[in-house]
Design a protein around this motif. Structure first.
Motif, PDB file in Angstrom:
ATOM      1  N   LEU A   9       9.925 -10.562   2.595  1.00  0.00           N
ATOM      2  CA  LEU A   9      10.272  -9.836   3.815  1.00  0.00           C
ATOM      3  C   LEU A   9      11.689  -9.275   3.768  1.00  0.00           C
ATOM      4  O   LEU A   9      12.254  -8.916   4.808  1.00  0.00           O
ATOM      5  CB  LEU A   9      10.128 -10.754   5.032  1.00  0.00           C
ATOM      6  CG  LEU A   9       8.763 -11.399   5.255  1.00  0.00           C
ATOM      7  CD1 LEU A   9       8.789 -12.271   6.500  1.00  0.00           C
ATOM      8  CD2 LEU A   9       7.663 -10.345   5.359  1.00  0.00           C
ATOM      9  N   ARG A  12      13.492  -6.575   6.241  1.00  0.00           N
ATOM     10  CA  ARG A  12      12.677  -6.177   7.388  1.00  0.00           C
ATOM     11  C   ARG A  12      13.232  -6.804   8.673  1.00  0.00           C
ATOM     12  O   ARG A  12      13.608  -7.969   8.687  1.00  0.00           O
ATOM     13  CB  ARG A  12      11.223  -6.588   7.185  1.00  0.00           C
ATOM     14  CG  ARG A  12      10.582  -5.957   5.959  1.00  0.00           C
ATOM     15  CD  ARG A  12       9.096  -6.243   5.894  1.00  0.00           C
ATOM     16  NE  ARG A  12       8.522  -5.822   4.624  1.00  0.00           N
ATOM     17  CZ  ARG A  12       7.232  -5.886   4.325  1.00  0.00           C
ATOM     18  NH1 ARG A  12       6.368  -6.379   5.209  1.00  0.00           N
ATOM     19  NH2 ARG A  12       6.788  -5.483   3.150  1.00  0.00           N
ATOM     20  N   ALA A  36      13.708 -11.874   6.072  1.00  0.00           N
ATOM     21  CA  ALA A  36      13.775 -10.975   7.225  1.00  0.00           C
ATOM     22  C   ALA A  36      15.115 -11.078   7.942  1.00  0.00           C
ATOM     23  O   ALA A  36      15.781 -12.118   7.932  1.00  0.00           O
ATOM     24  CB  ALA A  36      12.645 -11.278   8.202  1.00  0.00           C
ATOM     25  N   GLU A  92      10.131  -3.943  12.510  1.00  0.00           N
ATOM     26  CA  GLU A  92       8.969  -3.895  11.621  1.00  0.00           C
ATOM     27  C   GLU A  92       8.026  -5.070  11.830  1.00  0.00           C
ATOM     28  O   GLU A  92       6.852  -5.004  11.455  1.00  0.00           O
ATOM     29  CB  GLU A  92       9.431  -3.853  10.166  1.00  0.00           C
ATOM     30  CG  GLU A  92      10.232  -2.609   9.824  1.00  0.00           C
ATOM     31  CD  GLU A  92      10.680  -2.604   8.383  1.00  0.00           C
ATOM     32  OE1 GLU A  92       9.863  -2.269   7.505  1.00  0.00           O
ATOM     33  OE2 GLU A  92      11.856  -2.948   8.137  1.00  0.00           O
ATOM     34  N   SER A 237       3.855 -10.064   6.268  1.00  0.00           N
ATOM     35  CA  SER A 237       4.139  -9.485   4.956  1.00  0.00           C
ATOM     36  C   SER A 237       3.061  -8.520   4.495  1.00  0.00           C
ATOM     37  O   SER A 237       1.991  -8.393   5.105  1.00  0.00           O
ATOM     38  CB  SER A 237       4.271 -10.607   3.926  1.00  0.00           C
ATOM     39  OG  SER A 237       2.993 -11.173   3.641  1.00  0.00           O
TER      40      SER A 237
END
Length: 258
Positions: A9, A12, A36, A92, A237
């Motif tokens: 990730l 993101r 992330a 996202e 993902s």
């Protein structure tokens, strides 16, 4: 992407509602561990500030301030999502986690408390989901993960409104898929069973209920919140790009047995 890279990730941006503690915080930290960037959300500045410190560098600057809005207020949601996208970048990944529990016999359940449960557990999923999705759609991609429940499928006494709200979250997830999958979005849900959280503290501390649950659950124990993170990372993902409208139950096997 293939193999373990599909679960990466890195970079993101993920918004997790109700993420100052419990399942929401665990999921935020799990997504951060997978790379992330995290925006925490809640209504208490002190709790969010503490959570931001515990998340560390993955918490997007200016950290908790970005996500300080009430998910049950559609105007506050729209303003909050607009600010996040302006200051931190496109969202996202969205995890709709905010939720409450109120226990009382249904024949005695106050109308306003019913509305409180529905606003928090169901309306917020629609408000935040819609505000984020309408920005994801022009971009042609996005991941939305709604937090359903074991109670999306099974009822227990004194929690009928919670059960109703989580059953609706299951079906809203499917409805979101029906409308938004064609635009490149994947919308799925996680259905936790019984986990050791503040929400369940009274049940966990009740010896009779604890014994019943451990006997009722094939795994023989309560879940640990960290055990939800693998499912969240999968659904957030590229590994789940053709998974849509599903509820994955993480419950130690409770729904598999009578």
């Amino acid at each position: 992407m293939s193999g373990t890279n599909a679960f990466n990730l890195a970079g993101r941006l993920a918004l997790v509602t109700g993420s100052s503690q419990g399942i929401g915080f665990a999921l935020a930290r799990g997504l951060a561990d997978a790379g992330a960037r995290i925006v925490l959300n809640g209504r208490r500045p002190d709790a969010l500030a503490d959570a931001a410190v515990r998340i560390g560098a993955a918490c997007v600057a200016p950290g908790y301030g970005l996500g300080l809005f009430d998910v049950t207020d559609p105007d506050a949601v729209e303003a909050g999502i607009a600010r996040i996208e302006q200051e931190a970048g496109p969202i996202e990944i969205l995890v709709n986690n905010a939720g409450i529990q109120r226990r009382q016999p249904l024949d005695e359940f106050p109308v306003e408390t019913w509305r409180e449960v529905m606003r928090t557990n169901l309306d917020s999923v629609f408000f935040v989901g819609q505000a984020v999705a309408k920005r994801m759609i022009p971009r042609g991609h996005g991941k939305i993960i709604n937090i359903a429940s074991l109670q999306s499928e099974a009822a227990r006494s004194t929690i009928a409104p919670y059960t109703a709200s989580k059953g609706a979250v299951k079906m809203l997830t499917k409805g979101m898929c029906a409308d938004w999958a064609r635009h490149g979005l994947q919308i799925n849900a996680i259905g936790p069973g019984y986990f050791e959280t503040e929400l369940n503290r009274k049940l966990r501390d009740d010896p009779e209920f604890h014994a019943w649950l451990c006997k009722r659950t094939p795994a023989g124990r309560w879940g640990k919140v960290e055990e939800l993170c693998g499912t969240a990372v999968f659904l957030a993902s590229s590994a789940s790009d053709f998974v849509n409208g599903q509820v994955i139950y993480v419950d130690g096997g409770v729904l598999s047995v009578l």
